[in-house]
Design an enzyme around this catalytic site. Structure first.
Site: not given
Ligand code: ACO
Length: 333
Positions: A113, A260, A290
């Site tokens: 991430c 993020h 995501n």
């Protein structure tokens, strides 16, 4: 000279997958997913059409077009992903080939991430010290092929989506503009709290087959959700404050925080903790889920196209994820 983003681009696969569609494949429901994650739908790669490298290539082409540059102008490629087309080589070389770049360096970044922020930090060093004039940074992920789509994997599978984002960075000597700082962190003691453990050199495919254990899910991503949540909200806030403090700035100076896109609840928690207004935080996880290393460049590109980022604006990009790793990049646009 400072580094600065000259163009952004994104590519999202055409295949939209709603929460209702997931509920047909596993025991979950739209309301649970929205309440816990904020996600309404995500994109899944079209088999035979989209790969991590192909999506990254398309996003990169769009970023180059937006910057008014060609692949020949690129001096270095940085490709962040946790879901490469091959175990090796990484997709940086595929991008070099697909775009028809010169035989420039192509570095693969695997910080999950935080991969895009880690890549920005490296790009910044090359640009500031004059080793490169233009650096292409890409984040691309294809999660859908590797998720446990049974009820067993629902706490992870409903969160992730596919897509790619890219930026081209160059150099500027305009006073005040450009990358002000980047800050990177890691804490490997929590490596297995959010991880995919096999197949790996510690546990390769023949061993997994040999065990013949239907409960063996080591080849699917695993996440200790509550643990990740608790660390994420602390680390996000810390690294954002670290960037602001080191530049003698405050949250009121920020035009936009692009976190993020881990989970809408995490972003809302950070917004509240830092006392940011809603219009100071960009979220699009509702539509894409995501997308790990791709989430910040996709969001950045969307925010820019929507006119939410103008010359002179202070933009904070911050990430937290598997590793654990976390980091921030603060840029005056
Ligand atoms: N649908 C329906 N029920 C579900 C689902 C689902 N998709 N997933 C889990 N549940 C159930 C569980 O089985 C559990 O049931 P039980 O109480 O009968 O055992 C119940 O919901 C609660 O499960 P938890 O895992 O405790 O759910 P939690 O409230 O923690 O929410 C979540 C899970 C959303 C993942 C949360 O932990 C979270 O937000 N974690 C942060 C991590 C994160 O967002 N990671 C994103 C990727 S990592 C990154 O990018 C940094």
């Amino acid at each position: 000279m400072k580094s600065i983003i000259l163009g952004t681009g994104r590519y999202l696969p055409s295949n939209v997958v709603t929460n209702h569609e997931l509920a047909q494949r596993m025991d979950t429901n739209h309301d649970w997913i929205v309440e816990r994650t904020g996600i309404h739908e995500r994109r899944y790669a079209v088999p035979g059409v989209d790969t991590t490298a192909s999506m990254g290539t398309e996003a990169a082409k769009r970023a180059l077009d937006a910057a008014g540059l060609t692949p020949q102008d690129v001096d270095l490629i940085l490709f962040a992903t946790l879901s490469p087309d091959y175990y090796f080589p990484g997709p940086g070389v595929q991008l070099q080939h697909n775009l028809g770049c010169r035989t420039i360096g192509a570095i693969d970044i695997r910080n999950q991430c935080s991969g895009f922020v880690y890549a920005l930090s490296i790009a910044d060093q090359y640009l500031r010290n004059g080793a490169a004039n233009h650096v292409l940074v890409v984040g691309s992920e294809l999660h859908s092929a590797g998720l446990d789509m049974s009820t067993r994997g629902r706490n992870v599978s409903v969160i992730f989506g596919d897509g790619a984002g890219a930026v081209v960075l160059g150099r500027t000597d305009e006073p005040g503009r450009g990358m002000l700082s980047t800050h990177l962190h890691s804490q490997g003691e929590h490596a297995e709290e959010l991880a995919l453990l096999g197949p790996s050199t510690r546990d390769w495919i023949p061993e997994i087959f040999q065990r013949n254990d239907p409960e063996d899910v080591s080849y699917f991503p695993r996440m200790n959700g509550n643990f990740v949540f608790k660390h994420a909200v602390v680390r996000f806030a810390e690294v954002i404050e670290e960037a602001l403090t080191s530049n003698q700035l405050s949250t009121s100076d920020l035009r936009l925080l692009i976190p993020h896109q881990a989970n809408l609840r995490i972003a809302q928690f950070i917004q509240q903790k830092l006392g940011l207004r809603e219009d100071q935080v960009y979220n699009n996880i509702m539509r894409y889920g995501n997308t790990t290393a791709a989430s910040i460049p996709i969001a950045l590109s969307e925010a820019f196209d929507e006119g939410r980022i103008q010359k002179g604006d202070l933009i904070m990009m911050a990430a937290f994820g598997s590793g654990f790793t976390w980091g921030s990049a603060l840029m005056r646009w």
